[in-house]
Design an enzyme around this catalytic site. Structure first.
Site, PDB file in Angstrom:
ATOM      1  CG  HIS A   1       3.267   3.929   8.588  1.00 25.17           C
ATOM      2  ND1 HIS A   1       3.371   4.784   7.501  1.00 25.17           N
ATOM      3  CD2 HIS A   1       2.880   2.711   8.072  1.00 25.17           C
ATOM      4  CE1 HIS A   1       3.060   4.121   6.396  1.00 25.17           C
ATOM      5  NE2 HIS A   1       2.768   2.870   6.718  1.00 25.17           N
TER       6      HIS A   1
ATOM      7  NE  ARG B   1       7.029   0.734   4.995  1.00 23.61           N
ATOM      8  CZ  ARG B   1       5.823   0.188   5.008  1.00 23.61           C
ATOM      9  NH1 ARG B   1       5.661  -1.088   4.748  1.00 23.61           N
ATOM     10  NH2 ARG B   1       4.768   0.925   5.296  1.00 23.61           N
TER      11      ARG B   1
ATOM     12  NE  ARG C   1      -1.555  -2.309   2.815  1.00 26.63           N
ATOM     13  CZ  ARG C   1      -1.679  -3.593   2.499  1.00 26.63           C
ATOM     14  NH1 ARG C   1      -2.788  -4.004   1.950  1.00 26.63           N
ATOM     15  NH2 ARG C   1      -0.726  -4.461   2.759  1.00 26.63           N
ATOM     16  CB  THR C   2       3.383   2.574   2.364  1.00 24.86           C
ATOM     17  OG1 THR C   2       2.584   2.059   3.432  1.00 24.86           O
ATOM     18  CG2 THR C   2       3.925   3.934   2.738  1.00 24.86           C
TER      19      THR C   2
ATOM     20  CE  LYS D   1      26.959  -4.744  -5.796  1.00 23.45           C
ATOM     21  NZ  LYS D   1      27.302  -3.696  -6.746  1.00 23.45           N
TER      22      LYS D   1
HETATM   23  N1   CP Z   1      -0.319   0.009   5.801  1.00 21.69           N
HETATM   24  C1   CP Z   1       0.900  -0.287   5.312  1.00 21.69           C
HETATM   25  O1   CP Z   1       1.915   0.311   5.681  1.00 21.69           O
HETATM   26  O2   CP Z   1       0.877  -1.296   4.384  1.00 21.69           O
HETATM   27  P1   CP Z   1       2.164  -1.742   3.542  1.00 21.69           P
HETATM   28  O3   CP Z   1       3.124  -2.374   4.490  1.00 21.69           O
HETATM   29  O4   CP Z   1       1.629  -2.695   2.490  1.00 21.69           O
HETATM   30  O5   CP Z   1       2.748  -0.495   2.937  1.00 21.69           O
END
Ligand code: CP
Length: 324
Positions: A140, A112, A62-63, A90
């Site tokens: 998040h 991320r 999603r993100t 590496k």
């Molecule tokens: N909600 C969320 O962060 O989903 P993903 O890990 O798929 O990005």
């Protein structure tokens, strides 16, 4: 030429850092951007000429895709990097990776990372804007912002509204960002889960703690149900998934006993039949896919504001670009 005003500052690391006004500014700015994704040609020239790197060191559906849609719909140039297939494999460090990207003249990094604090660490070392797309169990922020937007769409002003975050709070960056955001917008916040999955001292955040899901459902206007993060557990947090579902799973039978229709949110990915039953996830009280839709608009708003866009000019900017 003078530098553009930056209503959010240089970076978005977490909702702990933002004021209630800044959070409202992001949500209000997302409103006009919602419509772009409904068009046949989903593209406006707002970020034309900007280069954005999506640096994903943990899996994401999603993100990652939502950021990429947001960037492309605002006409930014985008590059995606993951740990597999890059020189991270590496042994290249995060900062060296980012500095090499900087040398190719980029404007923003969406990151991320598995390590809590990685987004701030990077933001302090590179001049590009940094957006935290989830760091370890820290924050998040864009997930919480899309949750807030979805709650606001359905409940209106969140002042005094009761939202309970259910499940694995201990490992959850979504929980932390939601708690900060909801409290700043004046909501009452509950948490519910087994003691082993609640951080020690969680009460000091100013949240109500429920040990029984039935009590949380009776109290809440909305439940934000979290996934059991099995990949972050070394075992021993819950006796078994079946037992967890029996005691904490959100089912239609449990929701039917509530004094009101409780709104159901889940950030995904879901463990169907563990923290949430399928008929709840797909049922009339669920807004789970509306969260996903709102995620694109919220991320457009964050990128626009970090690039120096004026909140009050978002409507005009989406027609004519950053110049409004
Ligand atoms: N909600 C969320 O962060 O989903 P993903 O890990 O798929 O990005």
């Amino acid at each position: 030429m003078s530098e553009p005003a930056r209503p959010l500052g240089k970076d978005l690391i977490g909702l702990e850092d933002l004021s209630a006004d800044q959070i409202r500014t992001i949500l209000d700015t997302a409103e006009p951007f919602k419509e772009i994704s409904e068009r046949r040609i989903k593209k406006v020239p707002v970020l034309r000429g900007q280069t954005i790197v999506n640096l994903f060191m943990e899996p994401s559906t999603r993100t990652r895709i939502s950021f990429e849609f947001a960037e492309k719909r605002l006409s930014a140039d985008t590059v995606n990097i993951s740990s597999t297939g890059s020189s991270v494999q590496k042994g290249e460090t995060l900062v060296d990776t980012a500095r090499n990207l900087e040398a190719m003249k980029i404007d923003m990094v969406v990151i991320r990372h598995w390590a809590s604090g990685a987004a701030r660490f990077l933001a302090e070392r590179i001049p590009s804007n940094v957006v935290n797309a989830g760091d370890g169990s820290h924050e998040h922020p864009t997930q919480a912002l899309l949750d807030l937007l979805t709650l606001r769409d359905h409940l209106g002003d969140l002042t005094g509204r009761r939202v309970c975050v259910v499940g694995d709070i201990l490992h959850s960056r979504v929980a932390r960002s939601n708690i900060w955001g909801l409290l700043k917008l004046g909501a009452e916040v509950g948490v519910c889960g087994p003691r082993t999955l609640l951080p020690r001292g969680i009460e000091s955040f100013g949240v109500e703690v429920f040990s029984r899901i039935e009590d949380a459902i009776e109290w809440a206007d909305a439940l934000n149900i979290l996934r059991l993060q099995l990949e972050r557990m070394q075992g021993g947090f819950v006796p078994s998934l079946r037992e967890y579902n029996r005691v904490y799973g959100v089912s239609t039978a449990r929701l039917e006993k509530a004094p009101r229709d409780v709104l159901i949110l889940h950030p995904g990915p879901m463990n169907r039949g563990v923290e949430i039953d399928s008929d709840v996830a797909d049922g009339p009280q669920s807004v789970i896919l509306k969260q996903v839709t709102n995620g694109v608009a919220v991320r457009m708003a964050v990128l626009y504001l970090l690039a120096g866009g004026a909140p009050e000019r978002a409507e005009a900017a989406k027609r004519r670009g950053m110049g409004g």
